[in-house]
Write a protein that holds these residues in place. Structure first.
Motif, PDB file in Angstrom:
ATOM      1  N   ASP A  65      -7.955  -2.223  -8.579  1.00  0.00           N
ATOM      2  CA  ASP A  65      -9.373  -1.870  -8.471  1.00  0.00           C
ATOM      3  C   ASP A  65      -9.591  -0.467  -7.907  1.00  0.00           C
ATOM      4  O   ASP A  65     -10.691  -0.125  -7.480  1.00  0.00           O
ATOM      5  N   ARG A  66      -8.549   0.370  -7.922  1.00  0.00           N
ATOM      6  CA  ARG A  66      -8.655   1.714  -7.366  1.00  0.00           C
ATOM      7  C   ARG A  66      -8.361   2.754  -8.439  1.00  0.00           C
ATOM      8  O   ARG A  66      -7.398   2.618  -9.193  1.00  0.00           O
ATOM      9  N   THR A  67      -9.177   3.801  -8.467  1.00  0.00           N
ATOM     10  CA  THR A  67      -9.047   4.838  -9.487  1.00  0.00           C
ATOM     11  C   THR A  67      -8.984   6.217  -8.851  1.00  0.00           C
ATOM     12  O   THR A  67      -9.802   6.556  -7.989  1.00  0.00           O
TER      13      THR A  67
ATOM     14  N   GLN B 119      -7.870   9.120  -2.810  1.00  0.00           N
ATOM     15  CA  GLN B 119      -7.627   7.727  -3.175  1.00  0.00           C
ATOM     16  C   GLN B 119      -6.148   7.398  -3.025  1.00  0.00           C
ATOM     17  O   GLN B 119      -5.290   8.247  -3.252  1.00  0.00           O
TER      18      GLN B 119
ATOM     19  N   PHE C 294      -3.306   3.929  -3.747  1.00  0.00           N
ATOM     20  CA  PHE C 294      -3.189   2.706  -4.529  1.00  0.00           C
ATOM     21  C   PHE C 294      -2.587   1.568  -3.713  1.00  0.00           C
ATOM     22  O   PHE C 294      -1.793   1.788  -2.785  1.00  0.00           O
TER      23      PHE C 294
ATOM     24  N   THR D  50      -5.708   4.439 -12.888  1.00  0.00           N
ATOM     25  CA  THR D  50      -6.162   3.226 -12.201  1.00  0.00           C
ATOM     26  C   THR D  50      -5.009   2.276 -11.937  1.00  0.00           C
ATOM     27  O   THR D  50      -4.173   2.032 -12.807  1.00  0.00           O
TER      28      THR D  50
ATOM     29  N   SER E 293       0.832  -1.204   0.000  1.00  0.00           N
ATOM     30  CA  SER E 293       0.000   0.000   0.000  1.00  0.00           C
ATOM     31  C   SER E 293       0.866   1.252   0.000  1.00  0.00           C
ATOM     32  O   SER E 293       1.923   1.287   0.638  1.00  0.00           O
TER      33      SER E 293
END
Length: 281
Positions: free
Chosen positions: A211-213, A247, A249, A208, A186
């Motif tokens: 599954d993270r944008t 957000q 990643f 992206t 992370s």
């Protein structure tokens, strides 16, 4: 078998240089710490997740010295090397050919420190550690081969409870990167940067990983550099947190060993991962 000790990124020393014949290096799994909450009148417990604690690296070996003076010198050198109050990296080294041929060292014939001169190769990962318990150096006795002592050194991980590869910068090709790690990586725990260099002028873009944008709302010009760090996002070294959603990643392990890394406008950006690491349980 050998152990490489690295300090401050420059100082390197092998256990064999400390007159240590390494018999075994035992690396534990990362401990798992669960957070469970009990509610009165309710059966069982509420699972609030789990985190990894620490991983231990235990070296066992034999200290061999030609004289009492040499024995005392290397005993103190072992103390000085492993009792450092600052964390340091250790890496396992292995032999291509099995050193012991499936038997305990010394079972059929005596070992020799000369064995430490055979070619050794680094394992894929290293560990950031600090001494966990007192170093045990137990004198065995003197022989025609010199003075000998059993040595046990227990280390435990600091910061991340994982094995980790050395950080590198990689260019994203075909909208994916290879991730062979068995633990999640992370941005909040092992900081890395998604660097995006603009190849054209434009407005708005999303980036992206897995599954993270992360969505950017604004304008960009050719050669603009975006640095997406999870906590802070920069455009040409100026904060753009007010132009992005919140957000961060995560590189997640997968059977395929590949992770999607893409941009909604693939022709407008060159993507790179800065400070990329693979983490192992």
């Amino acid at each position: 078998m050998d152990l490489l000790i690295e300090k401050d990124g420059n100082e390197k020393r092998y256990a064999s240089e400390l007159k240590l014949f390494v018999k075994d290096i035992h690396v534990s799994n990362a401990t798992l710490e669960q957070t469970l909450t009990n509610v009165k009148g309710r059966a069982g417990s509420i699972d609030r997740g789990a985190t990894h604690g620490v991983k231990t690296v235990t070296l066992t070996g034999i200290l061999k010295a030609a004289s009492q003076l040499e024995y005392l010198h290397y005993r103190d050198l072992i103390y000085a090397t492993f009792s450092d109050d600052e964390a340091f990296y250790v890496t396992e080294f292995y032999n291509e050919k099995d050193m012991y041929e499936f038997e305990l060292p010394g079972e059929r014939q005596a070992f020799s420190l000369g064995n430490m001169g055979v070619p050794k190769f680094p394992y894929r990962q290293r560990y950031l550690v600090r001494l966990n318990n007192d170093i045990a150096i137990d004198f065995i006795g003197a022989s025609a081969d010199g003075l000998k002592a059993d040595v046990t050194i227990e280390l435990c991980t600091t910061e991340l409870p994982f094995g980790e590869t050395k950080p590198v910068n990689i260019l994203v090709k075909n909208n994916r990167i290879r991730y062979r790690g068995s633990a999640k990586c992370s941005q909040l725990e092992s900081p890395f940067t998604l660097k995006a260099t603009a190849l054209n002028n434009g407005t708005n873009a999303s980036f992206t990983i897995g599954d993270r944008t992360l969505v950017f709302t604004g304008t960009y010009k050719i050669n603009d550099v975006f640095e997406l760090n999870g906590v802070s996002n920069l455009q040409n070294s100026i904060s753009i947190n007010d132009k992005t959603n919140y957000q961060y990643f995560i590189f997640k392990p997968s059977v395929q060993k590949f992770i999607n890394v893409s941009c909604s406008k693939p022709n407008d950006f060159k993507l790179e991962i800065i400070n990329f690491k693979e983490l192992f349980l």
